[in-house]
Scaffold this motif. Structure first.
Motif, PDB file in Angstrom:
ATOM      1  N   HIS A  71       0.708  -1.271  -0.114  1.00 15.59           N
ATOM      2  CA  HIS A  71       0.021   0.087  -0.021  1.00 15.59           C
ATOM      3  C   HIS A  71       0.863   1.118  -0.027  1.00 15.59           C
ATOM      4  CE1 HIS A  71      -2.217   3.133   2.226  1.00 15.59           C
ATOM      5  NE2 HIS A  71      -3.002   2.780   1.238  1.00 15.59           N
ATOM      6  N   LEU A 107     -10.586  -0.425  -5.363  1.00 15.89           N
ATOM      7  CA  LEU A 107     -12.041  -0.365  -4.839  1.00 15.89           C
ATOM      8  C   LEU A 107     -12.225   0.565  -3.603  1.00 15.89           C
ATOM      9  CD1 LEU A 107     -12.427  -4.266  -4.782  1.00 15.89           C
ATOM     10  CD2 LEU A 107     -13.466  -2.667  -6.152  1.00 15.89           C
ATOM     11  N   THR A 108     -10.879   1.089  -3.013  1.00 14.68           N
ATOM     12  CA  THR A 108     -11.116   2.059  -1.886  1.00 14.68           C
ATOM     13  C   THR A 108     -11.232   3.318  -2.450  1.00 14.68           C
ATOM     14  OG1 THR A 108      -8.761   2.432  -1.829  1.00 14.68           O
ATOM     15  CG2 THR A 108      -9.426   0.634  -0.709  1.00 14.68           C
ATOM     16  N   VAL A 150     -16.955  10.596   7.397  1.00 13.52           N
ATOM     17  CA  VAL A 150     -18.221  11.049   8.092  1.00 13.52           C
ATOM     18  C   VAL A 150     -18.221  12.597   8.124  1.00 13.52           C
ATOM     19  CG1 VAL A 150     -19.345  10.701  10.217  1.00 13.52           C
ATOM     20  CG2 VAL A 150     -17.718   9.013   9.492  1.00 13.52           C
ATOM     21  N   ARG A 177     -29.662  -2.526  19.827  1.00 16.14           N
ATOM     22  CA  ARG A 177     -28.714  -3.500  19.964  1.00 16.14           C
ATOM     23  C   ARG A 177     -27.418  -3.428  20.154  1.00 16.14           C
ATOM     24  NH1 ARG A 177     -29.948  -9.068  17.411  1.00 16.14           N
ATOM     25  NH2 ARG A 177     -28.594  -9.275  19.211  1.00 16.14           N
ATOM     26  N   ASP A 178     -26.867  -2.298  20.893  1.00 16.07           N
ATOM     27  CA  ASP A 178     -25.349  -2.328  21.076  1.00 16.07           C
ATOM     28  C   ASP A 178     -25.205  -1.923  22.468  1.00 16.07           C
ATOM     29  OD1 ASP A 178     -25.009   0.669  21.036  1.00 16.07           O
ATOM     30  OD2 ASP A 178     -25.788   0.489  18.863  1.00 16.07           O
ATOM     31  N   SER A 194     -18.893  -1.382  19.451  1.00 14.74           N
ATOM     32  CA  SER A 194     -20.118  -0.984  19.195  1.00 14.74           C
ATOM     33  C   SER A 194     -19.981   0.497  18.881  1.00 14.74           C
ATOM     34  CB  SER A 194     -21.349  -1.460  19.789  1.00 14.74           C
ATOM     35  OG  SER A 194     -21.172  -1.379  21.262  1.00 14.74           O
ATOM     36  N   ASN A 224     -17.110   3.248  14.353  1.00 17.01           N
ATOM     37  CA  ASN A 224     -17.816   2.595  12.996  1.00 17.01           C
ATOM     38  C   ASN A 224     -16.864   1.476  12.720  1.00 17.01           C
ATOM     39  OD1 ASN A 224     -15.767   4.062  11.532  1.00 17.01           O
ATOM     40  ND2 ASN A 224     -17.079   5.795  11.114  1.00 17.01           N
ATOM     41  N   GLU A 240     -14.686   1.473   9.754  1.00 17.52           N
ATOM     42  CA  GLU A 240     -13.322   2.113   9.586  1.00 17.52           C
ATOM     43  C   GLU A 240     -12.470   2.453  10.940  1.00 17.52           C
ATOM     44  OE1 GLU A 240     -13.881   4.783   5.661  1.00 17.52           O
ATOM     45  OE2 GLU A 240     -13.715   5.781   7.479  1.00 17.52           O
ATOM     46  N   GLU A 243      -6.226   5.057   5.424  1.00 15.77           N
ATOM     47  CA  GLU A 243      -6.137   4.292   4.107  1.00 15.77           C
ATOM     48  C   GLU A 243      -5.892   2.904   4.224  1.00 15.77           C
ATOM     49  OE1 GLU A 243      -3.619   6.366   1.551  1.00 15.77           O
ATOM     50  OE2 GLU A 243      -4.261   8.099   2.212  1.00 15.77           O
ATOM     51  N   ARG A 285      -9.055   0.945   5.191  1.00 12.72           N
ATOM     52  CA  ARG A 285      -9.852   1.003   3.845  1.00 12.72           C
ATOM     53  C   ARG A 285      -9.654  -0.021   3.211  1.00 12.72           C
ATOM     54  NH1 ARG A 285     -10.409   7.101   3.022  1.00 12.72           N
ATOM     55  NH2 ARG A 285     -12.184   7.697   4.699  1.00 12.72           N
ATOM     56  N   LYS A 342      -8.191  -3.020   3.971  1.00  8.99           N
ATOM     57  CA  LYS A 342      -8.271  -4.222   4.584  1.00  8.99           C
ATOM     58  C   LYS A 342     -10.025  -4.393   4.599  1.00  8.99           C
ATOM     59  CE  LYS A 342      -4.160  -4.565   5.523  1.00  8.99           C
ATOM     60  NZ  LYS A 342      -3.480  -4.217   6.717  1.00  8.99           N
ATOM     61  N   VAL A 385     -16.140  -0.377   0.105  1.00  8.27           N
ATOM     62  CA  VAL A 385     -15.592   0.698   1.081  1.00  8.27           C
ATOM     63  C   VAL A 385     -16.589   1.780   1.714  1.00  8.27           C
ATOM     64  CG1 VAL A 385     -15.065   2.465  -0.770  1.00  8.27           C
ATOM     65  CG2 VAL A 385     -13.560   2.240   1.162  1.00  8.27           C
ATOM     66  N   SER A 386     -17.677   1.756   0.978  1.00 14.69           N
ATOM     67  CA  SER A 386     -18.892   2.619   1.764  1.00 14.69           C
ATOM     68  C   SER A 386     -19.329   2.173   2.959  1.00 14.69           C
ATOM     69  CB  SER A 386     -19.947   2.744   0.625  1.00 14.69           C
ATOM     70  OG  SER A 386     -20.533   1.408   0.594  1.00 14.69           O
ATOM     71  N   ILE A 403     -18.034   3.648   6.898  1.00 13.91           N
ATOM     72  CA  ILE A 403     -18.569   4.750   7.816  1.00 13.91           C
ATOM     73  C   ILE A 403     -19.953   4.031   8.574  1.00 13.91           C
ATOM     74  CG2 ILE A 403     -17.613   6.475   6.742  1.00 13.91           C
ATOM     75  CD1 ILE A 403     -20.259   7.055   5.341  1.00 13.91           C
ATOM     76  N   MET A 424     -21.900   1.982  11.316  1.00 12.58           N
ATOM     77  CA  MET A 424     -21.527   1.452  12.734  1.00 12.58           C
ATOM     78  C   MET A 424     -22.163  -0.171  12.746  1.00 12.58           C
ATOM     79  SD  MET A 424     -21.029   3.986  14.171  1.00 12.58           S
ATOM     80  CE  MET A 424     -21.007   3.962  15.896  1.00 12.58           C
ATOM     81  N   SER A 472     -23.896  -2.015  14.578  1.00  9.23           N
ATOM     82  CA  SER A 472     -25.222  -2.210  14.751  1.00  9.23           C
ATOM     83  C   SER A 472     -26.024  -1.878  13.592  1.00  9.23           C
ATOM     84  CB  SER A 472     -25.922  -1.358  15.780  1.00  9.23           C
ATOM     85  OG  SER A 472     -25.842  -0.141  15.284  1.00  9.23           O
TER      86      SER A 472
END
Lengths: 369, 256
Positions: A58, A96-97, A103, A333-334, B100, B103, B105, B125, B128, B130, B138-139, B142, B144, B146
């Motif tokens: 990488h 693919l990444t 966020v 549920r967490d 929990s 997220n 990532e 990176e 991502r 992994k 990859v989406s 983000i 969680m 749960s």
């Protein structure tokens, strides 16, 4: 040898990048950067490469990208079969990444909207919850046999019996503090005996009900939310429903009723403890004998003062029970949600207790009691 | 990596004795796993497969016996030695055990941020990378934990287990709770990673299809001991009621 390194040389119009050392995660922090100046076609020579893992591959691909070199144009030579497999896998999957979103912090408007929607959701949830509890409760009158006596007694044991020592100790100390502070003032005026009036009214009417309710909210309310929440996470609540048992009848009602019975009893114990604490200070600090204290108490303490305090207790109990069970059953549920809801139970309960107590104070004085 | 011989033992378990609450679980278990091999541990319920796994990764101490990982005695190294050892293997727990409050990532990047000196951007990176290596889009990074389905949760947990580029991967029932299609896809993924990254894989499983499609060697645990090991063919020859029942139903279908 171990450190990852690369050497750049020219062979004709080709640029040779010779890799050496361990291109693995453990050695990566010291990896070199690729010189920006690269021309012609690029050949990567891995003949003296000691190791390559996905992190190393990488990093190499990132270096190539930073130098503006398209991965497809790079030729490989001298790589061990294993290293070329790792390289191929990473080169293939790394595409693919792309387009990963991060966020995004949301704007103020979004937060306000979210908060409003959540408040509305919470409000309808509470209404539905109270409706269910009342329906179940009314159902008990038609079928008293459906009442979960065992769960009720278990809850009563943990809410009432095990709470007695802590309630007694806390209220005793508050009685001591209150009598001491009033005693300091009363002594100035030679009005020692009036400490009895003050301690009795304060402990019985305000301090004991409020402090007992706050202790029970922190002790039993939190426990109820955590227990019901964990049961929700484990799908035990769903299992109850599927087995034809109402979680409200089996879990919620016994808890609320146990609180309803335990709270007035605990407030009474708190009253006794607070007065004992006051008596002790009155004797040691102000020289009021126990018999004097008792006589004075008998003549000034009205029955309604005691009853007002005891009347508040079940009201607090219902609020603590409803809040604790509702928050327990609304856990998602967490694990984080169990913690958040338990905190929320304690905060909501204490706020409710203080607000209700203020409302009682105003209402009682308005109707003249 | 290339310098080490391929027949070197990565896991060596010698004469393990375990008692839990008075019950004798293991009564002298011996096994070894070679580098680059995919080995499965099978056995009936309550034969102590998961317990043995916990002992190997240093979470539960056996009453007697020796466990060596990469030639080091797991129960006889100091705290820092154990931590260094733990960085060389990854574990996929049965239900994923994703944190929990983070997220996907962040879950995957956590070991990288804690155990390497790489800048946070590169950790993200790598996380991502992994995540896509584990077969997730990859989406999903983000989301969680749960919000994930059972299969995605397993893949996310696999991505976290791969975060530190381990040489050895432990899987506790990797395909349990997955539908047959996802389970086979997961098997293929493990095999692909094992082959291309040179991973040694040690898994506890009940899944016969996993054994038939992706495993090099099977170790059977029964009555507190290793009952036998080898390929499915080798194990068919062992005369044991549990093993016979285990193979009979499905295997006769395959042969027909």
């Amino acid at each position: 040898m171990a450190e990852p390194a690369l050497a750049v040389s020219r062979e004709g119009d080709q640029t040779i990048v010779r890799l050496s050392g361990q291109w693995t995660l453990a050695h990566l922090s010291s990896a070199p950067v690729l010189p920006v100046m690269l021309e012609g076609s690029l050949v990567m020579d891995g003949s003296s490469l000691a190791g390559l893992d996905t992190s190393g591959a990488h990093r190499l691909i990132s270096l190539l990208r930073q130098s503006g070199i398209a991965l497809e144009t790079v030729q490989m030579r001298g790589m061990s079969p294993k290293a070329s497999q790792v390289w191929a896998l990473v080169a293939d999957r790394l595409r693919l990444t792309e387009g990963a979103e991060s966020v995004k912090p949301q704007g103020l408007l979004y937060q306000i909207g979210l908060g409003t929607a959540e408040s509305w959701h919470h409000l309808t949830g509470v209404t539905a919850f109270i409706g269910r509890v009342v329906t179940e409760w009314l159902g008990l009158f038609r079928r008293p046999g459906a009442f979960r006596m065992k769960e009720f007694t278990v809850q009563l044991e943990s809410v009432f019996v095990y709470a007695i020592p802590i309630i007694f100790a806390m209220l005793f100390l508050l009685g001591v503090v209150f009598a001491y502070l009033m005693g300091v003032q009363a002594q100035k005026f030679g009005a020692n005996i009036f400490v009895v009036d003050g301690v009795a009214a304060a402990i019985l009417r305000e301090i004991s009900p409020v402090i007992v309710a706050i202790l029970i909210a922190g002790r039993s309310g939190a426990a109820m939310t955590a227990q019901l929440g964990t049961m929700k996470v484990n799908e035990e609540i769903d299992a109850l429903s599927v087995l034809g048992l109402s979680p409200y009848g089996v879990l919620v009602l016994p808890r609320i009723l146990a609180l309803l019975l335990a709270m007035p009893l605990l407030v009474f114990i708190g009253d006794v403890a607070g007065l004992l604490g006051g008596m002790l200070v009155a004797k040691t600090q102000l020289g009021i004998e126990f018999s004097q204290f008792w006589d004075r108490l008998d003549s000034v303490l009205k029955m309604k003062t005691l009853l007002l305090g005891l009347f508040k207790a079940p009201v607090f109990a219902v609020f603590i029970g409803l809040i604790a069970c509702r928050m327990g059953l609304s856990v998602s549920r967490d694990a984080r949600s169990v913690g958040a809801n338990t905190t929320s139970t304690v905060v909501q309960s204490i706020v409710a207790i203080i607000v209700l107590n203020a409302m009682f104070a105003v209402a009682f004085s308005d109707i003249g009691i | 990596m290339p310098a080490q011989p391929m027949n070197e033992s990565v896991i060596e378990v010698e004469n393990i004795v375990t008692r839990l609450g008075g019950a004798l679980i293991h009564d002298g278990v011996n096994l070894s796993v070679r580098r680059g091999e995919v080995t499965a541990l099978i056995g009936g319920s309550g034969t102590g497969k998961s317990v043995l796994l916990k002992e190997i990764i240093g979470l539960l101490k056996p009453q007697a016996g020796m466990i060596r990982l990469f030639g080091q005695d797991v129960w006889n190294v100091n705290e820092s030695g154990l931590m260094a050892l733990r960085r060389r293997f990854g574990v996929l727990f049965q239900d994923g055990a994703l944190f929990s409050s983070l997220n996907v990532e962040q879950n995957v990047a956590l070991p990288l941020l804690e155990h390497t000196k790489l800048p946070p951007d590169e950790c993200l990176e790598l996380a991502r990378l992994k995540i896509v290596l584990a077969g997730l889009p990859v989406s999903a990074g983000i989301k969680m934990p749960s919000e994930l389905s059972g299969g995605m949760r397993k893949r996310a947990a696999l991505a976290r287990a791969l975060a530190l580029d381990p040489e050895l991967l432990f899987l506790d029932e990797p395909t349990s709770g997955l539908d047959p299609i996802s389970a086979r896809a997961f098997d293929r993924l493990i095999r692909l990673l094992s082959d291309s990254l040179g991973l040694t894989v040690f898994l506890v499983t009940h899944d016969l299809d996993t054994l038939l499609t992706m495993v090099d060697r099977i170790i059977v645990l029964a009555h507190g001991k290793v009952l036998g090991q080898g390929s499915v063919e080798d194990l068919r020859k062992i005369d044991d009621p549990w093993l016979r029942d285990y193979f009979s139903a499905r295997y006769s279908e395959e042969q027909a």
